[in-house]
Motif scaffolding. Structure first.
Motif, PDB file in Angstrom:
ATOM      1  N   ARG A  97     -13.548  98.061  -5.061  1.00 17.04           N
ATOM      2  CA  ARG A  97     -12.316  98.196  -4.027  1.00 17.04           C
ATOM      3  C   ARG A  97     -11.345  96.601  -4.363  1.00 17.04           C
ATOM      4  O   ARG A  97     -12.250  95.793  -4.619  1.00 17.04           O
ATOM      5  CB  ARG A  97     -12.613  98.187  -2.605  1.00 17.04           C
ATOM      6  CG  ARG A  97     -13.145  99.692  -2.267  1.00 17.04           C
ATOM      7  CD  ARG A  97     -13.586  99.843  -0.857  1.00 17.04           C
ATOM      8  NE  ARG A  97     -12.803  99.670   0.306  1.00 17.04           N
ATOM      9  CZ  ARG A  97     -13.039 100.021   1.365  1.00 17.04           C
ATOM     10  NH1 ARG A  97     -14.185 100.332   1.590  1.00 17.04           N
ATOM     11  NH2 ARG A  97     -12.196  99.727   2.323  1.00 17.04           N
ATOM     12  N   ASP A  98     -10.283  96.771  -3.986  1.00 19.40           N
ATOM     13  CA  ASP A  98      -9.546  95.676  -3.912  1.00 19.40           C
ATOM     14  C   ASP A  98      -9.122  95.352  -2.367  1.00 19.40           C
ATOM     15  O   ASP A  98      -8.084  95.951  -1.923  1.00 19.40           O
ATOM     16  CB  ASP A  98      -8.347  95.808  -4.920  1.00 19.40           C
ATOM     17  CG  ASP A  98      -7.501  94.332  -5.045  1.00 19.40           C
ATOM     18  OD1 ASP A  98      -7.393  93.594  -3.882  1.00 19.40           O
ATOM     19  OD2 ASP A  98      -6.713  94.136  -6.022  1.00 19.40           O
ATOM     20  N   LEU A  99      -9.829  94.511  -1.778  1.00 22.31           N
ATOM     21  CA  LEU A  99      -9.836  94.315  -0.480  1.00 22.31           C
ATOM     22  C   LEU A  99      -8.461  93.733   0.061  1.00 22.31           C
ATOM     23  O   LEU A  99      -7.829  93.824   1.031  1.00 22.31           O
ATOM     24  CB  LEU A  99     -10.913  93.756   0.245  1.00 22.31           C
ATOM     25  CG  LEU A  99     -12.244  94.697   0.194  1.00 22.31           C
ATOM     26  CD1 LEU A  99     -13.298  93.782   0.538  1.00 22.31           C
ATOM     27  CD2 LEU A  99     -12.151  95.922   0.800  1.00 22.31           C
ATOM     28  N   VAL A 100      -8.168  92.874  -0.832  1.00 26.86           N
ATOM     29  CA  VAL A 100      -6.728  92.102  -0.637  1.00 26.86           C
ATOM     30  C   VAL A 100      -5.527  92.983  -0.470  1.00 26.86           C
ATOM     31  O   VAL A 100      -4.968  92.862   0.203  1.00 26.86           O
ATOM     32  CB  VAL A 100      -6.541  90.838  -1.540  1.00 26.86           C
ATOM     33  CG1 VAL A 100      -5.342  90.174  -1.757  1.00 26.86           C
ATOM     34  CG2 VAL A 100      -7.803  89.914  -1.684  1.00 26.86           C
ATOM     35  N   ARG A 101      -5.456  93.962  -1.478  1.00 25.30           N
ATOM     36  CA  ARG A 101      -4.574  94.795  -1.580  1.00 25.30           C
ATOM     37  C   ARG A 101      -4.588  95.611  -0.237  1.00 25.30           C
ATOM     38  O   ARG A 101      -3.362  95.974   0.488  1.00 25.30           O
ATOM     39  CB  ARG A 101      -4.678  95.567  -2.834  1.00 25.30           C
ATOM     40  CG  ARG A 101      -3.417  96.616  -3.069  1.00 25.30           C
ATOM     41  CD  ARG A 101      -3.505  97.171  -4.168  1.00 25.30           C
ATOM     42  NE  ARG A 101      -3.493  96.417  -5.472  1.00 25.30           N
ATOM     43  CZ  ARG A 101      -2.893  95.724  -5.891  1.00 25.30           C
ATOM     44  NH1 ARG A 101      -1.472  95.639  -5.405  1.00 25.30           N
ATOM     45  NH2 ARG A 101      -2.889  94.976  -6.867  1.00 25.30           N
ATOM     46  N   GLU A 102      -5.602  96.118   0.127  1.00 24.68           N
ATOM     47  CA  GLU A 102      -5.774  96.764   1.333  1.00 24.68           C
ATOM     48  C   GLU A 102      -5.207  96.069   2.623  1.00 24.68           C
ATOM     49  O   GLU A 102      -4.542  96.676   3.351  1.00 24.68           O
ATOM     50  CB  GLU A 102      -7.292  97.151   1.545  1.00 24.68           C
ATOM     51  CG  GLU A 102      -7.640  98.203   0.461  1.00 24.68           C
ATOM     52  CD  GLU A 102      -9.015  98.810   0.845  1.00 24.68           C
ATOM     53  OE1 GLU A 102      -9.406  99.168   2.001  1.00 24.68           O
ATOM     54  OE2 GLU A 102      -9.766  99.046  -0.137  1.00 24.68           O
ATOM     55  N   ILE A 103      -5.519  94.771   2.767  1.00 23.77           N
ATOM     56  CA  ILE A 103      -5.175  93.856   3.900  1.00 23.77           C
ATOM     57  C   ILE A 103      -3.639  93.774   3.779  1.00 23.77           C
ATOM     58  O   ILE A 103      -3.091  93.695   4.769  1.00 23.77           O
ATOM     59  CB  ILE A 103      -5.921  92.697   3.885  1.00 23.77           C
ATOM     60  CG1 ILE A 103      -7.632  93.155   4.018  1.00 23.77           C
ATOM     61  CG2 ILE A 103      -5.738  91.676   4.972  1.00 23.77           C
ATOM     62  CD1 ILE A 103      -8.494  91.810   3.671  1.00 23.77           C
ATOM     63  N   VAL A 104      -3.236  93.294   2.432  1.00 18.90           N
ATOM     64  CA  VAL A 104      -1.834  93.042   2.247  1.00 18.90           C
ATOM     65  C   VAL A 104      -0.876  94.458   2.831  1.00 18.90           C
ATOM     66  O   VAL A 104      -0.007  94.175   3.549  1.00 18.90           O
ATOM     67  CB  VAL A 104      -1.451  92.525   0.972  1.00 18.90           C
ATOM     68  CG1 VAL A 104       0.150  92.532   0.695  1.00 18.90           C
ATOM     69  CG2 VAL A 104      -2.013  91.232   0.419  1.00 18.90           C
ATOM     70  N   GLU A 105      -1.393  95.414   2.332  1.00 21.85           N
ATOM     71  CA  GLU A 105      -0.640  96.634   2.605  1.00 21.85           C
ATOM     72  C   GLU A 105      -0.630  96.878   4.034  1.00 21.85           C
ATOM     73  O   GLU A 105       0.509  97.156   4.630  1.00 21.85           O
ATOM     74  CB  GLU A 105      -1.216  97.954   1.962  1.00 21.85           C
ATOM     75  CG  GLU A 105      -0.767  97.841   0.541  1.00 21.85           C
ATOM     76  CD  GLU A 105      -1.325  98.940  -0.428  1.00 21.85           C
ATOM     77  OE1 GLU A 105      -2.280  99.629   0.031  1.00 21.85           O
ATOM     78  OE2 GLU A 105      -1.034  98.720  -1.633  1.00 21.85           O
ATOM     79  N   ALA A 106      -1.640  96.610   4.677  1.00 23.93           N
ATOM     80  CA  ALA A 106      -1.841  97.032   6.270  1.00 23.93           C
ATOM     81  C   ALA A 106      -0.920  96.102   6.977  1.00 23.93           C
ATOM     82  O   ALA A 106      -0.345  96.465   7.777  1.00 23.93           O
ATOM     83  CB  ALA A 106      -3.266  96.819   6.661  1.00 23.93           C
ATOM     84  N   THR A 107      -0.992  94.697   6.498  1.00 26.43           N
ATOM     85  CA  THR A 107      -0.168  93.513   7.176  1.00 26.43           C
ATOM     86  C   THR A 107       1.270  93.693   7.110  1.00 26.43           C
ATOM     87  O   THR A 107       2.031  93.852   8.135  1.00 26.43           O
ATOM     88  CB  THR A 107      -0.762  92.447   6.673  1.00 26.43           C
ATOM     89  OG1 THR A 107      -2.205  92.236   6.782  1.00 26.43           O
ATOM     90  CG2 THR A 107       0.062  90.960   7.448  1.00 26.43           C
ATOM     91  N   ARG A 108       1.655  94.239   5.988  1.00 28.76           N
ATOM     92  CA  ARG A 108       3.247  94.504   5.631  1.00 28.76           C
ATOM     93  C   ARG A 108       3.659  95.627   6.366  1.00 28.76           C
ATOM     94  O   ARG A 108       4.692  95.739   7.139  1.00 28.76           O
ATOM     95  CB  ARG A 108       3.315  94.595   4.242  1.00 28.76           C
ATOM     96  CG  ARG A 108       3.149  93.755   3.304  1.00 28.76           C
ATOM     97  CD  ARG A 108       4.447  92.590   3.151  1.00 28.76           C
ATOM     98  NE  ARG A 108       4.126  91.647   2.431  1.00 28.76           N
ATOM     99  CZ  ARG A 108       4.689  90.470   2.803  1.00 28.76           C
ATOM    100  NH1 ARG A 108       5.199  90.243   3.928  1.00 28.76           N
ATOM    101  NH2 ARG A 108       4.473  89.117   1.981  1.00 28.76           N
ATOM    102  N   ALA A 109       2.870  96.734   6.526  1.00 30.19           N
ATOM    103  CA  ALA A 109       3.066  97.977   7.266  1.00 30.19           C
ATOM    104  C   ALA A 109       3.446  97.839   8.765  1.00 30.19           C
ATOM    105  O   ALA A 109       4.200  98.408   9.518  1.00 30.19           O
ATOM    106  CB  ALA A 109       2.130  98.788   7.308  1.00 30.19           C
ATOM    107  N   GLU A 110       2.839  96.813   9.245  1.00 27.05           N
ATOM    108  CA  GLU A 110       3.178  96.208  10.591  1.00 27.05           C
ATOM    109  C   GLU A 110       4.372  95.434  10.788  1.00 27.05           C
ATOM    110  O   GLU A 110       4.700  94.649  11.684  1.00 27.05           O
ATOM    111  CB  GLU A 110       2.036  95.606  11.253  1.00 27.05           C
ATOM    112  CG  GLU A 110       0.564  96.405  11.582  1.00 27.05           C
ATOM    113  CD  GLU A 110       0.952  97.778  12.328  1.00 27.05           C
ATOM    114  OE1 GLU A 110       1.760  97.732  13.301  1.00 27.05           O
ATOM    115  OE2 GLU A 110       0.228  98.774  12.359  1.00 27.05           O
ATOM    116  N   GLY A 111       4.826  94.759   9.599  1.00 26.13           N
ATOM    117  CA  GLY A 111       5.970  93.985   9.595  1.00 26.13           C
ATOM    118  C   GLY A 111       5.876  92.569   9.507  1.00 26.13           C
ATOM    119  O   GLY A 111       6.513  91.719  10.049  1.00 26.13           O
ATOM    120  N   LEU A 112       4.442  92.119   9.477  1.00 26.42           N
ATOM    121  CA  LEU A 112       4.163  90.829   9.567  1.00 26.42           C
ATOM    122  C   LEU A 112       4.306  89.976   8.173  1.00 26.42           C
ATOM    123  O   LEU A 112       3.932  90.710   7.158  1.00 26.42           O
ATOM    124  CB  LEU A 112       2.566  90.546   9.931  1.00 26.42           C
ATOM    125  CG  LEU A 112       2.346  91.360  11.411  1.00 26.42           C
ATOM    126  CD1 LEU A 112       0.714  91.485  11.585  1.00 26.42           C
ATOM    127  CD2 LEU A 112       3.005  90.679  12.701  1.00 26.42           C
TER     128      LEU A 112
END
Ligand code: GLC
Length: 483
Positions: free
Chosen positions: A142-157
């Motif tokens: 898995r690419d956990l960085v990608r998962e975290i970046v996507e979730a963070t961006r999705a919240e507008g942060l």
């Protein structure tokens, strides 16, 4: 492939040396523009999460300690990487969609940015790295960085990468060159005989390169950390590293931890070893750790990072949670001194957030929903001291020309028993109101060197209530103050 890569590296290095630090070529106005969002944000979430999270402060079935950073567990028990990995990897089981919960919590709390550990000192990389097999790509597919970046961006942060330059796993990392930087094997000979630290530095640069090339815009690079006897160009080829990052991510903000010198904002080792100065070639902001400076530092951007209990990485044994009152007043105190608050959460191995942490961030969020305008985009208090609390200032429009709004936010910790809030101010003032009740005007009386605002008998918020006061012209602070 490999030789082309190293050619590219040497070309970048030569260019870097010829050009000098890119930061030095920037004008003050360009720097202000680049730093604008960060200065306005004031509040961010820090996330420590990695292999150590599953160990949760326990080794051989016993607590390693009930306090202190459990992301250091490998060093505390002096385990080599094989032993550590063998125990930690089976426990590290990120649930699907794990990052959405923290990103949502950060937004609900009023954080404007989220900085998370892409790699901590143990060396385990959370992205899918082509230059390592001690990474989430190899171990979990898995690419956990990608998962975290996507979730963070999705919240507008905004997204920040914490990246440890110290690396306890790499077989070329020459730990014997420093007596101050921690390493689990310190004091013992290299298990592989000799080491070539330059090869570790190549590796460090290659991983950072993956991180800044493959995940879209990165808003913060949060390096961690240098020692006085192991820092900068020598230990990390730091200027080349910074130049590579800036060339690819011109808008990025970086901290000062590739260095540990006075000019770089450090006077000593230790959590309160920061100095109140920073030459921008060493980074954009200084990083007081677990510590709020006693005063602001005009001209220096700074960010206090702090734990909710006493550990950064999750521990099942640490119950020393800070109260909502402490956390909210810390945020106010920091804003009143012109700094940012980067408040940490330590997640469990599945990526879930401990309930105490959820409660703390929700409490801050509830306060911010009413009072956030007294924090975001504000600047330091004009008062050096206020008996009842803190203050921030907000200037809209063209500052200094008497146009636009000029507001003081008065954060009242100790609500006046006689209903009279005394503000040691000699300037002309306008209207006043409570952020908790903005439609109702409060009575304002200006006497010599003092403004008195008549407030309701009950504090709207027992932790901190915010009274807004319009200023007409520059604030002239009276008596005890002067800054
Ligand atoms: C430190 C620690 C570390 C933590 C960090 C946060 O220097 O080594 O474990 O990640 O600071 O500021």
């Amino acid at each position: 492939m490999k030789s082309r890569l190293s050619l590219l590296f040497s070309a970048t290095a030569i260019l870097a040396v010829l050009a000098g630090p890119l930061a030095a070529q920037e004008t003050a106005a360009q720097r202000d523009a680049r730093m604008a969002w960060w200065r306005e944000a004031r509040f961010g979430m820090f996330v420590h999460w990695g292999l150590y999270s599953g160990l949760a402060g326990t080794w051989d079935g016993k607590p390693v300690s009930k306090t202190g950073g459990m992301e250091w567990i490998q060093n505390l028990v002096k385990a080599d990487t094989d032993t550590y990995a063998q125990r930690a990897i089976p426990l590290f089981k990120p649930a699907p969609g794990f990052a959405r919960e923290w990103a949502r919590l950060a937004r609900e709390a009023g954080c404007r940015y989220l900085v998370f550990t892409t790699k901590h000192h143990d060396g385990f990389a959370l992205h899918d790295s082509k230059v390592s097999d001690f990474d989430a790509g190899s171990v979990l597919q898995r690419d956990l960085v990608r998962e975290i970046v996507e979730a963070t961006r999705a919240e507008g942060l905004k997204v920040g990468f914490y990246h440890s330059i110290i690396d306890w796993h790499h077989d070329q990392y020459e730990y014997a060159r420093s007596t101050q930087a921690p390493h689990p094997l310190r004091g013992t000979p290299y298990p592989n005989g000799t080491r070539n630290h330059e090869r570790y530095i190549d590796y460090l640069h290659a991983q950072v390169r993956e991180l800044i090339f493959n995940y879209g815009p990165v808003d913060v690079l949060w390096w961690d950390y240098s020692a006085q006897d192991f820092q900068g160009q020598e230990a990390w080829r730091a200027f080349d590293l910074m130049n590579m990052v800036r060339a690819r991510q011109p808008g990025i903000t970086m901290n000062n931890r590739l260095f540990r010198s006075l000019e770089a904002g450090w006077k000593a080792m230790g959590t309160d070893g920061y100095a109140t100065q920073l030459d921008p070639k060493y980074g954009d902001f200084i990083t007081p750790e677990q510590h709020i400076p006693p005063t602001g530092m005009p001209g220096v951007d700074w960010e206090t990072c702090m734990t909710l209990n006493t550990t950064w990485g999750y521990s099942e044994h640490d119950h020393a949670w800070k109260s909502d009152e402490v956390l909210i007043r810390n945020l106010i105190d920091i804003a009143s001194k012109g700094g940012n608050y980067l408040l940490n959460i330590g997640l469990r191995a599945d990526g879930s957030v401990p309930k105490e942490t959820v409660n703390s961030f929700r409490a801050i969020g509830a306060w911010m929903r009413v009072n956030g305008e007294s924090i975001y985009g504000t600047s330091a208090s004009p008062f050096s001291k206020l008996d009842w609390g803190r203050a921030t200032r907000l200037r809209d429009g063209s500052a200094g020309q008497g146009r636009g709004r000029d507001l003081l936010y008065l954060h009242v910790f100790d609500w006046p028993k006689d209903g009279r809030l005394q503000v040691p101010l000699a300037s002309r003032v306008g209207r006043s109101w409570l952020l908790a009740d903005p439609a109702r005007r409060l009575k304002v009386a200006a006497a010599k060197d003092q403004v008195v605002i008549t407030v309701p008998a009950q504090a709207p918020d027992p932790i901190a209530s915010v009274v807004v006061l319009e200023l007409k012209g520059e604030p002239k602070t009276a008596a005890v103050n002067d800054r």
